[in-house]
Design an enzyme around this catalytic site. Sequence first.
Site, PDB file in Angstrom:
ATOM      1  N   CYS A  91       2.344   0.490   0.462  1.00 50.42           N
ATOM      2  CA  CYS A  91       1.093   0.090  -0.200  1.00 50.42           C
ATOM      3  C   CYS A  91       0.553   1.032  -1.271  1.00 50.42           C
ATOM      4  O   CYS A  91       0.536   0.689  -2.446  1.00 50.42           O
ATOM      5  CB  CYS A  91      -0.014  -0.100   0.822  1.00 50.42           C
ATOM      6  SG  CYS A  91       0.285  -1.427   1.971  1.00 50.42           S
ATOM      7  N   HIS A 147      -7.165   1.077  -1.122  1.00 51.13           N
ATOM      8  CA  HIS A 147      -6.109   1.948  -0.589  1.00 51.13           C
ATOM      9  C   HIS A 147      -5.581   2.963  -1.606  1.00 51.13           C
ATOM     10  O   HIS A 147      -4.374   3.248  -1.654  1.00 51.13           O
ATOM     11  CB  HIS A 147      -4.939   1.110  -0.022  1.00 51.13           C
ATOM     12  CG  HIS A 147      -4.133   1.883   0.981  1.00 51.13           C
ATOM     13  ND1 HIS A 147      -2.971   1.417   1.545  1.00 51.13           N
ATOM     14  CD2 HIS A 147      -4.321   3.121   1.518  1.00 51.13           C
ATOM     15  CE1 HIS A 147      -2.484   2.313   2.375  1.00 51.13           C
ATOM     16  NE2 HIS A 147      -3.289   3.369   2.378  1.00 51.13           N
ATOM     17  N   HIS A 245      -0.459  -9.137   5.415  1.00 49.92           N
ATOM     18  CA  HIS A 245      -0.257  -7.870   6.139  1.00 49.92           C
ATOM     19  C   HIS A 245      -0.782  -8.011   7.570  1.00 49.92           C
ATOM     20  O   HIS A 245      -1.774  -8.679   7.794  1.00 49.92           O
ATOM     21  CB  HIS A 245      -1.041  -6.787   5.379  1.00 49.92           C
ATOM     22  CG  HIS A 245      -0.720  -5.379   5.775  1.00 49.92           C
ATOM     23  ND1 HIS A 245      -1.063  -4.845   6.988  1.00 49.92           N
ATOM     24  CD2 HIS A 245      -0.126  -4.373   5.078  1.00 49.92           C
ATOM     25  CE1 HIS A 245      -0.685  -3.575   7.027  1.00 49.92           C
ATOM     26  NE2 HIS A 245      -0.104  -3.260   5.883  1.00 49.92           N
TER      27      HIS A 245
END
Length: 529
Positions: A91, A147, A245
């Site tokens: 990610c 993220h 996810h």
Amino acid sequence: MVERPCHKRETMMDKIVMHARNKPTVLVLTILLAVTGVQCRRRRPNIVFILTDDQGYNDIGYRGSEFPTPNLDALAEAGVKLENYYVQPICSPSRSQLMSGKYQIHTGLQHDVIGTCEPRGLPLGSPTMPDILQEQGYATHAIGKWHLGFFKEEYTPLRRGFDTFFGILPSGSFHYSYKACAKAEVNGSINVYCGYSLRDMDTPYLSGNGTYSTHLYTQKAVQRIQEAADSDKPMFLYLAYTAPHFPLEAPEEYYRDFTNIANFDRKVFAGMMSTVDEGVKNITDALKSYGLWDNTILIYSSDNGGEPSYGGSNWPLRGTKSTLWEGGLKTVGFVNSPLIRPHRRGKISNELMHISDWFPTISAMAGISLKRSLDLDGVNQWPMIRGGKPGRRTELLHNIDIAAPMQGSPLFNDTFDTRIRAALRVGKYKLLTGNPGNGTWYPRTTPAEGFGKSNRWQAFDSNAKNVWLYNVARDPRETTDLSDAMPGKVREMLDRLAMYNATALAPWNPAADPNCDPDQHGGIWEPWL
Ligand SMILES: *[C@@H]1O[C@H](CO)[C@@H](O)[C@H](O)[C@H]1NC(C)=O
Ligand SMILES: *[C@@H]1O[C@H](CO)[C@@H](O)[C@H](O)[C@H]1NC(C)=O
Ligand SMILES: *[C@@H]1O[C@H](CO)[C@@H](O)[C@H](O)[C@H]1NC(C)=O
Ligand SMILES: *[C@@H]1O[C@H](CO)[C@@H](O)[C@H](O)[C@H]1NC(C)=O
Ligand SMILES: *[C@@H]1O[C@H](CO)[C@@H](O)[C@H](O)[C@H]1NC(C)=O
Ligand SMILES: *[C@@H]1O[C@H](CO)[C@@H](O)[C@H](O)[C@H]1NC(C)=O
């Protein structure tokens, strides 16, 4: 900067200028346009970038998944399918390259994802892609998963080029409750911290609790589209869905009809992809109904390969998410836009393209010329996508990770150390070194009982093999290792890796900080330093 569209009369003028090229009338007309001030700036396109989370190579209808994705298929099939398109295997690395246009060795993010409690993020100091777009007059919106670090406010989306943010800052969360958990080591023992992650701008958005993530993010995207229709500014919309996810959650009505899928995880995963498929339809419908579609470029990409033990599939490729095999790196990507030249629509692109290319490519879509001093690793692929020009990439550094566990012994003592985890593509050849992760070929269909978690790192073994060479153009499944047969090519590519390695920054991997603990911040994940 306020823009107004070119009026018909002016567009006529443009046409006359075009047709009269090389004739003296051009000059006259140009002067006329300048003097009368009727010059207009063609309105710059809206750019919608949709990123999915952990969608594998085979997790899309047009590659033969067991579940349909009719809306995504239709968009891909009428646009340009990127069939030689690469992302990073996990990610934050993929997102970092998307936002910075730089390889991870040039940001210090070459090792692992950014752990939720780690005090690090996409380094400050060089502009992000949305920074550039914002500076050039775009309205910039981020929705979904960030993220890219949030330990300090400076690392959060509103300080990295986005006018608005609606989503989650950490690596993931539950899809209804927006609860996210993370680990940090404290005095030798592992503590687990949990908190609520959904935010609107800089504040927790508690009323999202209970609404499924894909629905919530789609709804927000549609709202941004509506706002863009009322605005003079072109829009950059970054929609980073957290589906498909894990945790595997979806409204039952999206998966209960997949009676053909025996494995329950795969079935729910299919439902998650169905929400994405419907969400993307809602977004394109909104772009059309608000009159923006004709001047919009829609880009769709996954962030990394699928994780078979959580319902994903990379069939027929080798390996999984988090490995340097093709199944970790090669996934789904396409572009659809009325601005793509008609002869290009409905085409497949086999040109090598990488997620770091979006920074210069999207800048080119927006008509921005970038300064060389930005030192990007990405290349502008807009002429390739839009007009069928040759791609500008022949080489791709997948990664060099000196912080990963080493494997085997060095093959040579005067070039790149083959114990180091790395992978490089040059033309049709791919070289892997060190410990690339588990290279299992998972079967096309997930067995009813599912798969065990594949190992990200194999155990260290000083005798283990650590060099592989494949002609991935001919052998995309990486079945035939050519490293013994082609020692010259191996040596040449190792030298190339040594060259890249010499330009690398040190990996930035500080220990997790227990002060991240949401209990110290009213139960909320937010910057703590
Ligand atoms: C870790 O141990 C030290 C020394 O015993 C103590 O001062 C400190 O508070 C502990 N840290 C945490 C987070 O418990
Ligand atoms: C979210 O909703 C669930 C179920 O109603 C509840 O248990 C939980 O405490 C809520 N979370 C927050 C942060 O309010
Ligand atoms: C798409 O729009 C329809 C109609 O408004 C709505 O019922 C549905 O929940 C939306 N789907 C998603 C994934 O947002
Ligand atoms: C490197 O290897 C060669 C032969 O493979 C050997 O002759 C040489 O001494 C080695 N150099 C070093 C610095 O170890
Ligand atoms: C790679 O670069 C690192 C510094 O980033 C250096 O410590 C290491 O020796 C280099 N390794 C090789 C094989 O070039
Ligand atoms: C790789 O993954 C497969 C499937 O999960 C497993 O059976 C195998 O033991 C793993 N191999 C290694 C070396 O860890």
